[in-house]
Scaffold this motif. Structure first.
Motif, PDB file in Angstrom:
ATOM      1  N   PRO A 116       0.813  -1.215   0.000  1.00 47.80           N
ATOM      2  CA  PRO A 116       0.000   0.000   0.000  1.00 47.80           C
ATOM      3  C   PRO A 116       0.849   1.269   0.000  1.00 47.80           C
ATOM      4  O   PRO A 116       1.857   1.343   0.690  1.00 47.80           O
ATOM      5  N   GLU A 154       0.104   3.913   1.337  1.00 45.00           N
ATOM      6  CA  GLU A 154       0.011   4.588   2.636  1.00 45.00           C
ATOM      7  C   GLU A 154       1.208   4.263   3.521  1.00 45.00           C
ATOM      8  O   GLU A 154       1.630   5.097   4.315  1.00 45.00           O
ATOM      9  N   ILE A 155       1.754   3.043   3.393  1.00 46.78           N
ATOM     10  CA  ILE A 155       2.907   2.693   4.225  1.00 46.78           C
ATOM     11  C   ILE A 155       4.067   3.628   3.902  1.00 46.78           C
ATOM     12  O   ILE A 155       4.766   4.129   4.776  1.00 46.78           O
ATOM     13  N   ALA A 197       3.227   7.088   5.182  1.00 49.88           N
ATOM     14  CA  ALA A 197       3.387   7.129   6.633  1.00 49.88           C
ATOM     15  C   ALA A 197       4.866   7.252   6.991  1.00 49.88           C
ATOM     16  O   ALA A 197       5.238   8.035   7.865  1.00 49.88           O
ATOM     17  N   GLN A 200       6.067  10.686   6.327  1.00 51.66           N
ATOM     18  CA  GLN A 200       5.500  11.584   7.329  1.00 51.66           C
ATOM     19  C   GLN A 200       6.197  11.424   8.675  1.00 51.66           C
ATOM     20  O   GLN A 200       6.322  12.368   9.427  1.00 51.66           O
ATOM     21  N   ASP A 201       6.667  10.214   8.947  1.00 49.55           N
ATOM     22  CA  ASP A 201       7.389   9.973  10.196  1.00 49.55           C
ATOM     23  C   ASP A 201       8.800  10.551  10.141  1.00 49.55           C
ATOM     24  O   ASP A 201       9.559  10.430  11.103  1.00 49.55           O
ATOM     25  N   LEU A 228      11.043  -0.027   5.410  1.00 51.02           N
ATOM     26  CA  LEU A 228       9.600  -0.250   5.477  1.00 51.02           C
ATOM     27  C   LEU A 228       9.063  -1.036   4.290  1.00 51.02           C
ATOM     28  O   LEU A 228       8.178  -1.875   4.433  1.00 51.02           O
ATOM     29  N   GLN A 234       8.369  -5.827   3.106  1.00 49.72           N
ATOM     30  CA  GLN A 234       7.060  -6.292   2.615  1.00 49.72           C
ATOM     31  C   GLN A 234       7.207  -7.171   1.378  1.00 49.72           C
ATOM     32  O   GLN A 234       6.301  -7.936   1.050  1.00 49.72           O
ATOM     33  N   VAL A 267       0.088  11.884  10.853  1.00 54.27           N
ATOM     34  CA  VAL A 267      -1.044  11.507   9.996  1.00 54.27           C
ATOM     35  C   VAL A 267      -1.572  10.141  10.411  1.00 54.27           C
ATOM     36  O   VAL A 267      -0.800   9.219  10.643  1.00 54.27           O
ATOM     37  N   PHE A 298      -3.870   7.325   8.721  1.00 49.23           N
ATOM     38  CA  PHE A 298      -4.450   6.998   7.425  1.00 49.23           C
ATOM     39  C   PHE A 298      -5.692   6.133   7.593  1.00 49.23           C
ATOM     40  O   PHE A 298      -5.878   5.480   8.620  1.00 49.23           O
ATOM     41  N   ASN A 317      -6.434   3.293   6.264  1.00 54.43           N
ATOM     42  CA  ASN A 317      -6.120   1.886   6.538  1.00 54.43           C
ATOM     43  C   ASN A 317      -5.004   1.762   7.579  1.00 54.43           C
ATOM     44  O   ASN A 317      -4.379   0.725   7.676  1.00 54.43           O
ATOM     45  N   ALA A 332      -2.064   2.134   7.852  1.00 55.71           N
ATOM     46  CA  ALA A 332      -0.699   2.076   7.321  1.00 55.71           C
ATOM     47  C   ALA A 332       0.324   1.719   8.377  1.00 55.71           C
ATOM     48  O   ALA A 332       1.398   2.304   8.439  1.00 55.71           O
ATOM     49  N   LEU A 333      -0.003   0.757   9.217  1.00 54.07           N
ATOM     50  CA  LEU A 333       1.004   0.278  10.166  1.00 54.07           C
ATOM     51  C   LEU A 333       2.031  -0.542   9.411  1.00 54.07           C
ATOM     52  O   LEU A 333       1.726  -1.120   8.376  1.00 54.07           O
ATOM     53  N   TYR A 334       3.260  -0.577   9.944  1.00 52.33           N
ATOM     54  CA  TYR A 334       4.306  -1.345   9.283  1.00 52.33           C
ATOM     55  C   TYR A 334       4.165  -2.802   9.721  1.00 52.33           C
ATOM     56  O   TYR A 334       4.420  -3.140  10.876  1.00 52.33           O
ATOM     57  N   PRO A 335       3.758  -3.688   8.773  1.00 50.91           N
ATOM     58  CA  PRO A 335       3.349  -5.042   9.165  1.00 50.91           C
ATOM     59  C   PRO A 335       4.461  -5.858   9.806  1.00 50.91           C
ATOM     60  O   PRO A 335       4.185  -6.745  10.605  1.00 50.91           O
ATOM     61  N   ARG A 347       1.404   6.458  17.002  1.00 48.08           N
ATOM     62  CA  ARG A 347       2.543   6.726  16.127  1.00 48.08           C
ATOM     63  C   ARG A 347       2.494   8.158  15.596  1.00 48.08           C
ATOM     64  O   ARG A 347       3.521   8.815  15.437  1.00 48.08           O
TER      65      ARG A 347
END
Lengths: 274, 348
Positions: free
Chosen positions: A163, A165-166, A169, A172-173, A184, A188, B78, B80, B82, B84-87, B145
């Protein structure tokens, strides 16, 4: 009802696979036995066909262990090169906006379907010019380059399924794009990477034409060309020996498949998305 | 931190999505960007976060011009849709990632992760992977987070859309509680009017890349600036009736309402009547019609009334009213709550 239709499917599969199974069985049996002249049922059992393991089968040829080592180096280096380039190139194609991106994508698909054998003369000349002809490095580079379109395409499929968004994110971090990719995104696509690593290793392991044409000398011989030499040189080909080497050659492949079945299946899971 | 967006313009290729938009979010305020999909609310959010480049105008966080700062250098958290956690990371690693990027010492990261985890009430889940969490728990991790860096502004992009109804209710008040406790300035993007109304100090209702109205939820509900705003807020939605104004507001076929006091109205108009302002329990001018539909809701019933002119009016009646389908009725309307819209859709 369901189990009956399953049985039916299994029966059909068995029927179709029988010729293959027979081939494998006889490959194995013939490597440790000697059939009657003109027949095919084993007459005497012996391990003489496996003599290539402990003696040089003729003085002009390198030992099997040297050749196996070559093959391993060839396959492993190819796999590592393909993976190293695929994970970066595929990421760029999947996520970054750069000039001529569409052109690269189209080129990738075209190269993927391109019959590489038509390039062999050009490659020969290039290698000759670079002084890499008849060396393992030369063949490794060529094989890796030819495997790359497939690798990039597969890895792009895996990146596409991560995704956005990851990534957002991560940015953004406060992480840089490179750090986001390495920490990150890359984790995956690990399953895809594992599959690609195994897949391109096997592709290198079984490669025949490229070493045959581009590195025919004794120093850079791999198992495929070694086998070819065994059967091509002699006036009276020794099929028993040939089959024994064949089994020896196939063993690592079977082992890899058995060990990494799950990872290999991944390539069909994530690699289909354009 | 006060957020100030001025003359904001955003284009994608040749299409201009947002032009000349102004938005000010006061320090410590929580504001909702509300609108249907495609109205530009998420685009605005991502422009503020720095993920989208701003094509025109300026953005200030407090006194600092951040228009041209990349996302990494803006202090923005932010959440999101979904999450958007890092799995591949544990909950603790997820929450600590922004601090790890800032190269803080492990001991300090751990301390602050523990602190924020207590705040969002997930202190017992720190070793889990995101996959092992429920939707609500993932949401809390995402909030932690986003908040751990103590950002200037917290942006929430449809944070409740992926939760089931009960959790949504819980997280609604939870997010508001966190925002109040941390005193952070927050922007919530949502298409759900109830979320916007219940969670935010002010709502900016957007349409086609413009802000249609910006005011407090009550204000927006009670005095909508336009037909569009009135139709967007309220559940069940407001009913609109075509009327002609001369000596009275004529609805046709014998139904008419008196002219509103102190308003000069003339010609073709649209009346907006909310369901809670029309029904058997109300005094005031009567409108007659026939009941065409009854929808029991428990505490009250939702009733559709077909007027003789063929227009439909919705009413809320307390349950136990004994009304039947196709019954002829004549019910009162609260005139002081009647909205009148002109031909161009603005409220008169």
């Amino acid at each position: 009802m369901r189990s009956r239709s399953n049985l039916f499917l299994i029966a059909i599969l068995a029927l179709i696979s029988t010729p293959l199974v027979i081939m494998y069985v006889f490959q194995l049996i013939d490597s440790v036995s000697r059939p009657a002249l003109g027949g095919f049922l084993p007459q005497t059992w012996e391990l003489g066909n496996w003599r290539f393991l402990w003696e040089t089968i003729d003085s002009a040829r390198p030992s099997i262990w040297r050749v196996t080592f070559n093959t391993f180096v060839f396959a492993a280096s190819t796999a590592l090169l393909v993976c190293a380039f695929s994970i970066t190139a595929a990421y760029a194609l999947s996520r970054l906006n750069f000039p001529a991106r569409r052109f690269f994508l189209a080129g990738l698909i075209m190269l993927h379907a391109f019959p590489t054998i038509t390039l062999i003369i050009a490659i020969f000349i290039v290698l000759q010019f670079l002084g890499l002809y008849d060396s393992l490095i030369g063949v490794i580079l060529v094989k890796a380059a030819l495997e790359l379109p497939f690798g990039i395409w597969i890895m792009k499929g895996f990146y596409d399924s991560v995704p956005w968004e990851i990534e957002m994110a991560g940015v953004q971090d406060g992480a840089s794009r490179f750090r986001v990719w390495r920490e990150l995104i890359l984790p995956q696509v690990k399953p895809g990477l594992a599959a690609l690593l195994i897949f391109s290793f096997l592709a290198g392991w079984s490669e025949f034409i490229l070493p045959l044409v581009l590195a025919p000398g004794a120093d850079a011989q791999v198992l495929a060309t070694y086998m070819n030499a065994v059967i091509a040189d002699d006036m009276r080909p020794d099929y028993g020996l040939f089959k024994a080497i064949g089994v020896f050659y196939a063993l690592p492949v079977i082992a890899v498949y058995l060990l990494f079945q799950k990872q290999l299946m991944n390539i069909y899971g994530g690699g289909t998305k354009g | 931190m006060r957020i100030h967006l001025q003359n904001f313009k955003k284009t994608f290729g040749d299409t201009t999505v947002i032009e000349d938009m102004n938005l000010t979010v006061e320090d410590g305020e929580m504001i909702a960007l509300l609108g249907p999909s495609g109205c530009g609310k998420s685009t605005t959010l991502f422009a503020i976060s720095g993920i989208h480049k701003i094509n025109g105008g300026t953005l200030h966080f407090g006194d600092k011009d951040v228009t041209n700062l990349p996302a990494q250098e803006r202090s923005v958290g932010v959440v999101f849709q979904n999450y958007a956690l890092y799995p591949h990371m544990s909950v603790a690693q997820n929450i600590g990632f922004p601090l790890k990027v800032q190269k803080l010492k492990t001991a300090e990261i751990n301390a602050r992760v523990g602190e924020i985890a207590e705040l969002v009430q997930i202190g017992n889940l720190l070793d889990r992977k995101p996959m092992q969490l429920s939707g609500g728990q993932q949401q809390r991790v995402a909030l932690a987070r986003a908040l751990i860096r103590k950002p200037d502004v917290l942006l929430l992009d449809e944070p409740l859309a992926n939760l089931d109804a009960k959790l949504r209710l819980e997280m609604r008040s939870e997010i508001r509680r966190l925002q109040r406790e941390t005193g952070i300035t927050a922007i919530l993007v949502t298409h759900d009017q109830i979320e916007a109304m219940s969670m935010c100090d002010r709502i900016a209702l957007m349409k086609d890349g413009r802000i249609e109205q910006i005011s407090t939820p009550t204000q927006m509900y009670e005095s909508p600036a336009s037909h569009y705003v009135a139709s967007f807020l309220g559940n069940p939605p407001i009913s609109f009736l075509q009327a002609k104004a001369d000596a009275s507001l004529d609805l046709g076929h014998g139904n008419a309402l008196p002219l509103p006091i102190g308003k000069a109205v003339q010609g073709e108009l649209t009346l907006g009547i909310r369901p809670e302002h029309f029904g058997p329990q109300h005094d005031g001018p009567k409108i007659s019609g026939q009941i065409s539909f009854i929808e029991p809701q428990g505490r009250e019933d939702l009733i559709d009334v077909m007027l003789p002119c063929g227009q439909k009016l919705r009413a809320i009646a307390p349950s136990g009213h004994g009304l039947k389908l196709e019954q002829d009725i004549s019910w009162g309307t609260q005139m002081d709550r009647l909205h009148i819209f002109g031909a161009d859709g603005t409220r008169l």
